[in-house]
Design a protein around this motif. Structure first.
Motif, PDB file in Angstrom:
ATOM      1  N   VAL A 149     -35.207  24.705  14.145  1.00 21.85           N
ATOM      2  CA  VAL A 149     -36.583  24.240  14.320  1.00 21.85           C
ATOM      3  C   VAL A 149     -36.600  22.788  14.792  1.00 21.85           C
ATOM      4  N   LEU A 150     -35.827  21.939  14.127  1.00 15.77           N
ATOM      5  CA  LEU A 150     -35.847  20.508  14.435  1.00 15.77           C
ATOM      6  C   LEU A 150     -35.275  20.197  15.812  1.00 15.77           C
ATOM      7  N   HIS A 151     -34.424  21.072  16.350  1.00 10.36           N
ATOM      8  CA  HIS A 151     -33.810  20.838  17.653  1.00 10.36           C
ATOM      9  C   HIS A 151     -34.418  21.704  18.756  1.00 10.36           C
ATOM     10  N   TRP A 152     -35.506  22.407  18.452  1.00 10.39           N
ATOM     11  CA  TRP A 152     -36.069  23.345  19.439  1.00 10.39           C
ATOM     12  C   TRP A 152     -36.581  22.587  20.653  1.00 10.39           C
ATOM     13  N   GLN A 153     -36.109  22.967  21.842  1.00  7.79           N
ATOM     14  CA  GLN A 153     -36.466  22.269  23.077  1.00  7.79           C
ATOM     15  C   GLN A 153     -37.274  23.142  24.040  1.00  7.79           C
ATOM     16  N   ASN A 154     -37.788  24.254  23.560  1.00  7.56           N
ATOM     17  CA  ASN A 154     -38.488  25.175  24.450  1.00  7.56           C
ATOM     18  C   ASN A 154     -39.749  24.558  25.062  1.00  7.56           C
ATOM     19  N   GLU A 155     -39.952  24.820  26.359  1.00  3.97           N
ATOM     20  CA  GLU A 155     -41.164  24.404  27.058  1.00  3.97           C
ATOM     21  C   GLU A 155     -41.845  25.587  27.749  1.00  3.97           C
ATOM     22  N   TRP A 156     -41.261  26.791  27.586  1.00  5.92           N
ATOM     23  CA  TRP A 156     -41.783  27.976  28.270  1.00  5.92           C
ATOM     24  C   TRP A 156     -42.702  28.761  27.336  1.00  5.92           C
ATOM     25  N   ILE A 157     -43.859  29.198  27.875  1.00  2.00           N
ATOM     26  CA  ILE A 157     -44.801  30.009  27.104  1.00  2.00           C
ATOM     27  C   ILE A 157     -44.860  31.400  27.734  1.00  2.00           C
ATOM     28  N   PRO A 158     -44.619  32.462  26.980  1.00  2.00           N
ATOM     29  CA  PRO A 158     -44.678  33.811  27.547  1.00  2.00           C
ATOM     30  C   PRO A 158     -46.063  34.096  28.141  1.00  2.00           C
ATOM     31  N   PRO A 159     -46.126  34.755  29.272  1.00  2.00           N
ATOM     32  CA  PRO A 159     -47.433  35.108  29.854  1.00  2.00           C
ATOM     33  C   PRO A 159     -48.257  35.940  28.881  1.00  2.00           C
ATOM     34  N   GLY A 160     -49.539  35.612  28.765  1.00  2.00           N
ATOM     35  CA  GLY A 160     -50.431  36.369  27.893  1.00  2.00           C
ATOM     36  C   GLY A 160     -50.156  36.195  26.424  1.00  2.00           C
ATOM     37  N   CYS A 161     -49.459  35.145  26.045  1.00  2.00           N
ATOM     38  CA  CYS A 161     -49.114  34.916  24.635  1.00  2.00           C
ATOM     39  C   CYS A 161     -50.379  34.784  23.783  1.00  2.00           C
ATOM     40  N   VAL A 162     -50.410  35.500  22.670  1.00  2.00           N
ATOM     41  CA  VAL A 162     -51.515  35.425  21.711  1.00  2.00           C
ATOM     42  C   VAL A 162     -51.054  34.557  20.545  1.00  2.00           C
ATOM     43  N   HIS A 163     -51.818  33.539  20.240  1.00  2.00           N
ATOM     44  CA  HIS A 163     -51.416  32.585  19.194  1.00  2.00           C
ATOM     45  C   HIS A 163     -52.553  32.469  18.189  1.00  2.00           C
ATOM     46  N   ILE A 164     -52.328  32.977  16.972  1.00  2.00           N
ATOM     47  CA  ILE A 164     -53.318  32.953  15.892  1.00  2.00           C
ATOM     48  C   ILE A 164     -52.875  31.908  14.877  1.00  2.00           C
ATOM     49  N   HIS A 165     -53.749  30.953  14.600  1.00  2.00           N
ATOM     50  CA  HIS A 165     -53.346  29.818  13.764  1.00  2.00           C
ATOM     51  C   HIS A 165     -54.462  29.467  12.789  1.00  2.00           C
ATOM     52  N   GLY A 166     -54.080  28.950  11.643  1.00  2.00           N
ATOM     53  CA  GLY A 166     -55.055  28.517  10.655  1.00  2.00           C
ATOM     54  C   GLY A 166     -55.419  27.054  10.827  1.00  2.00           C
ATOM     55  N   SER A 167     -56.680  26.730  10.640  1.00  2.00           N
ATOM     56  CA  SER A 167     -57.112  25.342  10.807  1.00  2.00           C
ATOM     57  C   SER A 167     -56.558  24.438   9.716  1.00  2.00           C
ATOM     58  N   SER A 168     -56.089  25.009   8.607  1.00  2.00           N
ATOM     59  CA  SER A 168     -55.561  24.210   7.497  1.00  2.00           C
ATOM     60  C   SER A 168     -54.052  24.386   7.325  1.00  2.00           C
ATOM     61  N   ASP A 169     -53.369  24.841   8.364  1.00  2.00           N
ATOM     62  CA  ASP A 169     -51.922  25.035   8.293  1.00  2.00           C
ATOM     63  C   ASP A 169     -51.222  23.694   8.043  1.00  2.00           C
ATOM     64  N   ARG A 170     -50.266  23.651   7.116  1.00  2.00           N
ATOM     65  CA  ARG A 170     -49.572  22.404   6.787  1.00  2.00           C
ATOM     66  C   ARG A 170     -48.236  22.223   7.519  1.00  2.00           C
ATOM     67  N   PRO A 171     -47.356  23.236   7.573  1.00  2.00           N
ATOM     68  CA  PRO A 171     -46.100  23.022   8.307  1.00  2.00           C
ATOM     69  C   PRO A 171     -46.317  22.728   9.791  1.00  2.00           C
ATOM     70  N   PHE A 172     -47.308  23.399  10.407  1.00  2.00           N
ATOM     71  CA  PHE A 172     -47.633  23.176  11.820  1.00  2.00           C
ATOM     72  C   PHE A 172     -49.125  22.857  11.930  1.00  2.00           C
ATOM     73  N   PRO A 173     -49.507  21.608  11.667  1.00  2.00           N
ATOM     74  CA  PRO A 173     -50.939  21.256  11.631  1.00  2.00           C
ATOM     75  C   PRO A 173     -51.677  21.622  12.914  1.00  2.00           C
ATOM     76  N   ARG A 174     -52.895  22.102  12.723  1.00  2.00           N
ATOM     77  CA  ARG A 174     -53.708  22.596  13.846  1.00  2.00           C
ATOM     78  C   ARG A 174     -53.930  21.534  14.914  1.00  2.00           C
ATOM     79  N   ARG A 175     -53.965  20.267  14.565  1.00  2.00           N
ATOM     80  CA  ARG A 175     -54.265  19.235  15.564  1.00  2.00           C
ATOM     81  C   ARG A 175     -53.164  19.087  16.616  1.00  2.00           C
TER      82      ARG A 175
END
Length: 217
Positions: free
Chosen positions: A159-185
């Motif tokens: 996780v700490l070394h992840w260098q990805n910059e590619w997003i799969p076409p049509g990617c669906v991303h569902i996220h919580g507004s109060s997520d702590r490990p990956f903050p919504r902002r």
């Protein structure tokens, strides 16, 4: 009508029980893709993903990943044709990682022994995972009771070394507004669950299921 196949990858240290409240549209068959032991502490995430992908036996599957499992889905999708990638409480590329996942965090992970890094992690894990119901707390307690840290250390390093910059076409991303490990902002999801935390796959499943029904039809 032939069945479609959806492969599920859980978050770091979790298992298939985190998905038990999800319901997929008629015509889909779900398969859980369990984590495997890394070959070394520094095995590249791309090579690990290649080994995970060998256990996918259906062509053009849908991949659904929770947290670190979402990152793994993207790495697998880079290597084989997939119909769709769905992320839950995850990130799409390195730019969505919060700024404290940085060189200092990598140094701490590398330098601290297991007894200091993991033995007092209970408070931090419970704070970040945002579990509330008894079944959620039980899953966390099961995770915290494990004493083999080789996979956990490898995954945190990935996780700490992840260098990805590619997003799969049509990617669906569902996220919580109060997520702590990956903050919504820091992330730009396609769907936001208001006040959803990192464990929303269990406690906000009804809302996630409605999104899945729309996206998978």
């Amino acid at each position: 009508m032939s069945k479609k196949h959806i492969y599920l990858i859980s978050g770091l240290g979790a298992d298939e029980r985190v998905f038990r409240n999800l319901v997929f549209p008629e015509g889909y068959e779900a398969h859980y893709l369990s984590w495997i032991r890394p070959l070394s502490p520094d095995e590249p995430i791309s090579e690990y993903a290649s080994r995970m992908a060998r256990r996918i036996v259906h062509p053009d599957p849908v991949l659904l990943g929770l947290s670190f499992g979402g990152m793994m889905c993207i790495e697998i999708a880079r290597q084989m044709p997939v119909e769709k990638v769905i992320l839950l409480s995850s990130v799409k590329h390195k730019g969505e990682l919060p700024p404290w996942y940085n060189g200092l965090a990598r140094l701490v992970l590398r330098r601290l022994p297991d007894r200091l890094l993991f033995h007092r992690r209970r408070f931090v894990v419970k704070l970040f995972m945002q579990a509330s119901a008894e079944d959620e707390k039980q899953l966390l307690n099961d995770y915290l009771s494990r004493n083999d840290y080789s996979y956990t250390r490898w995954a945190l390093n990935a996780v700490l070394h992840w260098q990805n910059e590619w997003i799969p076409p049509g990617c669906v991303h569902i996220h919580g507004s109060s997520d702590r490990p990956f903050p919504r902002r820091y992330v730009h999801p396609t769907h936001t669950i208001l006040k959803g935390g990192h464990f929303m796959v269990m406690n906000r499943a009804a809302e996630i299921n409605r999104i899945l029904e729309r996206e998978l039809l």
